[in-house]
Scaffold this motif. Structure first.
Motif, PDB file in Angstrom:
ATOM      1  N   ILE A   1      10.072   4.559 -39.796  1.00 32.02           N
ATOM      2  CA  ILE A   1      10.243   3.378 -40.183  1.00 32.02           C
ATOM      3  C   ILE A   1      10.007   2.314 -39.393  1.00 32.02           C
ATOM      4  O   ILE A   1       9.476   1.132 -39.739  1.00 32.02           O
ATOM      5  CB  ILE A   1      12.025   3.025 -41.024  1.00 32.02           C
ATOM      6  CG1 ILE A   1      12.053   4.202 -42.105  1.00 32.02           C
ATOM      7  CG2 ILE A   1      12.312   1.746 -41.261  1.00 32.02           C
ATOM      8  CD1 ILE A   1      13.458   4.272 -42.315  1.00 32.02           C
TER       9      ILE A   1
ATOM     10  N   THR B   1       6.796  -0.442 -40.266  1.00 30.27           N
ATOM     11  CA  THR B   1       7.383  -1.833 -40.226  1.00 30.27           C
ATOM     12  C   THR B   1       6.616  -2.561 -39.205  1.00 30.27           C
ATOM     13  O   THR B   1       6.002  -3.926 -39.401  1.00 30.27           O
ATOM     14  CB  THR B   1       8.593  -2.023 -39.952  1.00 30.27           C
ATOM     15  OG1 THR B   1       9.473  -1.415 -41.005  1.00 30.27           O
ATOM     16  CG2 THR B   1       9.104  -3.367 -40.238  1.00 30.27           C
TER      17      THR B   1
ATOM     18  N   SER C   1       3.494   0.778 -48.296  1.00 29.71           N
ATOM     19  CA  SER C   1       4.556   0.646 -46.994  1.00 29.71           C
ATOM     20  C   SER C   1       5.965   0.462 -47.742  1.00 29.71           C
ATOM     21  O   SER C   1       6.977   1.146 -47.202  1.00 29.71           O
ATOM     22  CB  SER C   1       4.437  -0.455 -46.361  1.00 29.71           C
ATOM     23  OG  SER C   1       4.612  -1.542 -46.923  1.00 29.71           O
TER      24      SER C   1
ATOM     25  N   THR D   1       8.988   3.457 -46.948  1.00 33.71           N
ATOM     26  CA  THR D   1      10.181   2.998 -46.174  1.00 33.71           C
ATOM     27  C   THR D   1      11.387   3.551 -47.011  1.00 33.71           C
ATOM     28  O   THR D   1      12.219   4.033 -46.349  1.00 33.71           O
ATOM     29  CB  THR D   1      10.206   1.484 -45.966  1.00 33.71           C
ATOM     30  OG1 THR D   1       9.015   1.007 -45.092  1.00 33.71           O
ATOM     31  CG2 THR D   1      11.580   1.083 -45.519  1.00 33.71           C
ATOM     32  N   GLU D   2      11.242   3.414 -48.254  1.00 31.80           N
ATOM     33  CA  GLU D   2      12.233   3.814 -49.178  1.00 31.80           C
ATOM     34  C   GLU D   2      12.532   5.277 -48.930  1.00 31.80           C
ATOM     35  O   GLU D   2      13.618   5.746 -48.891  1.00 31.80           O
ATOM     36  CB  GLU D   2      12.028   3.496 -50.687  1.00 31.80           C
ATOM     37  CG  GLU D   2      12.081   2.243 -50.851  1.00 31.80           C
ATOM     38  CD  GLU D   2      11.411   1.817 -52.434  1.00 31.80           C
ATOM     39  OE1 GLU D   2      11.159   2.613 -53.232  1.00 31.80           O
ATOM     40  OE2 GLU D   2      12.001   0.535 -52.745  1.00 31.80           O
TER      41      GLU D   2
END
Length: 161
Positions: free
Chosen positions: A20, A24, A41, A45-46
Motif C-alpha cells: 500500500i 501510494t 490503484s 489499495t482496497e
C-alpha cells in the motif's frame, strides 16, 4: 506452531501494508510529476487493506491487544471477571466462526459467477476465501482462550472442567 502462525499472519499484513505504501508513493508521484495515476490503484489499495485487516485480526486476538473497556472491572470480583472473559471469548469465537462460514459461502458464489473488481477485473473470490480462513483462525483463537479460561474456572472451584 504459535510462532509460525504469528509469523505467517504478520508477514502477510506487513507485505500488504508495504505494498500500500509503495503503491501510494508511486501513484502520488505519478500524478504530481507526470499528471497520470496508476490505473486501478484504488482497487489494489482496497484489496491490500483487506489483507492487512484480516491478517492482523488473529494477531490481535492471540496477543490480547484488543481495545478493552475495563472501567468497572475493579467493582467485579475475580470469579465474575473470569466468567466475563469466558463469555466474551465464547461469543467472539462463535460469531467469528459464523462470519467465516458466511464469507466462505459468499466466496463460493463469487467463484461460480466469476465476480471481479470493476477496473482491473481481478477475481474477488480468492480474497473472500482468505478473509474466511483468517476469520476462522481468529474464531479458533477465541475458542481456545475460552477453553483455557474454563480450566481456570475449574481450578477456582476446586474441581474439573
Amino acid at each position: 506452531m504459535n510462532r509460525l502462525f504469528e509469523w505467517v499472519c504478520g508477514t502477510l499484513a506487513a507485505l500488504a501494508l508495504f505494498g500500500i505504501m509503495t503503491l501510494t508513493f508511486f501513484d502520488v508521484g505519478g500524478r504530481k510529476l507526470a499528471s497520470a495515476s496508476i490505473p486501478g490503484s484504488l482497487e489494489l489499495t482496497e484489496l491490500m487493506m483487506v489483507v492487512v485487516i484480516f491478517a492482523a485480526l488473529p494477531l490481535v486476538s492471540i496477543r490480547r491487544e484488543h481495545v478493552v473497556f475495563d472501567s468497572f472491572d475493579h467493582f467485579l470480583g475475580p470469579r465474575v471477571r473470569l466468567l466475563q472473559s469466558m463469555l466474551v471469548n465464547l461469543l467472539c469465537g462463535g460469531l467469528l466462526l459464523a462470519l467465516s462460514y458466511l464469507m466462505w459461502r459468499t466466496g463460493g458464489e463469487f467463484a461460480e459467477t466469476g465476480e471481479t473488481t470493476a477496473q482491473l477485473k481481478l477475481l474477488k473470490a480468492p480474497f473472500i476465501y482468505g478473509m474466511s480462513v483468517l476469520c476462522a483462525l481468529t474464531g479458533m483463537v477465541h475458542l481456545g482462550r475460552f477453553l483455557a479460561r474454563r480450566s481456570d474456572l475449574a481450578q477456582t472451584q476446586g474441581g474439573k472442567a
